[in-house]
Design a protein around this motif. Sequence first.
Motif: not given
Length: 244
Positions: A41-42, A66-69, A153-157, A184-185
């Motif tokens: 959920n985060s 370094e996270t895609m949104i 949506q953040v990161g892996e999502h 995991v990353d």
Amino acid sequence: MGYVALESLRRRSARFTGSVKMVAVRMQFTLYLVLLLNIYNSFVSALYFHIGETEKKCFIEEIPDETMIIGNYRTQLYDKQKEEYLPATQGLGMFVEVKDPDEKVILSRQYGSEGRFIFTSHTPGEHQICLHSNSSKFALFAGGMLRVHLDIQVGEHTNNYAEIAAKDKLTELQLRVRQLMEQVDQIQKEQNYQRYREERFRQTSESTNQRVLWWSIVQTLILVAIGFWQMRHLKSFFEAKKLV
């Protein structure tokens, strides 16, 4: 008889121990499930909100570096005759602006009534995402209300694993392994961000404690100086009156 009673007691004890172990395992599994749901959920948030003609809505999103949104949105315009929200016209657009924790603009662009905006964070911390319509420019719904559906949506999502599997020709097992590695990353990035926040908080606490200490020292020196001045003044007063 004593042996039979003892054996029966042992069996009951073993059953009770087994029941306790099962309850402990279930509780541990529930805790893990709750933890995974909180982590999920985060990284995904969906909502809708209403804005007026010249109103601006901003949201704060805590994002590791370094996270895609990816943000997907669609707009609905309120129809007074039908008294419901209907899909907005093509002429209506949304202006999206994103600022990093240093107030630096990393995205500023005009979009249509429905679209997607993408950006990558380079600084960990609170990012400000603001949206407002271009109705003030085109006067498309003067005095009306607009409903905006927003999905962040953040990161892996942000990954579309169906497209990844088709592009890289991955098997189901390979795709699952890749998904787990990216999860995991992302969790590692989140942990690094929490350490960063903890360090910032510690620095702020130490700075505040140091300032309080110096302020206390300054107050003490001021009180000592005022006391010394009062004593000198009283001494001069008594000497002038020839009381000493």
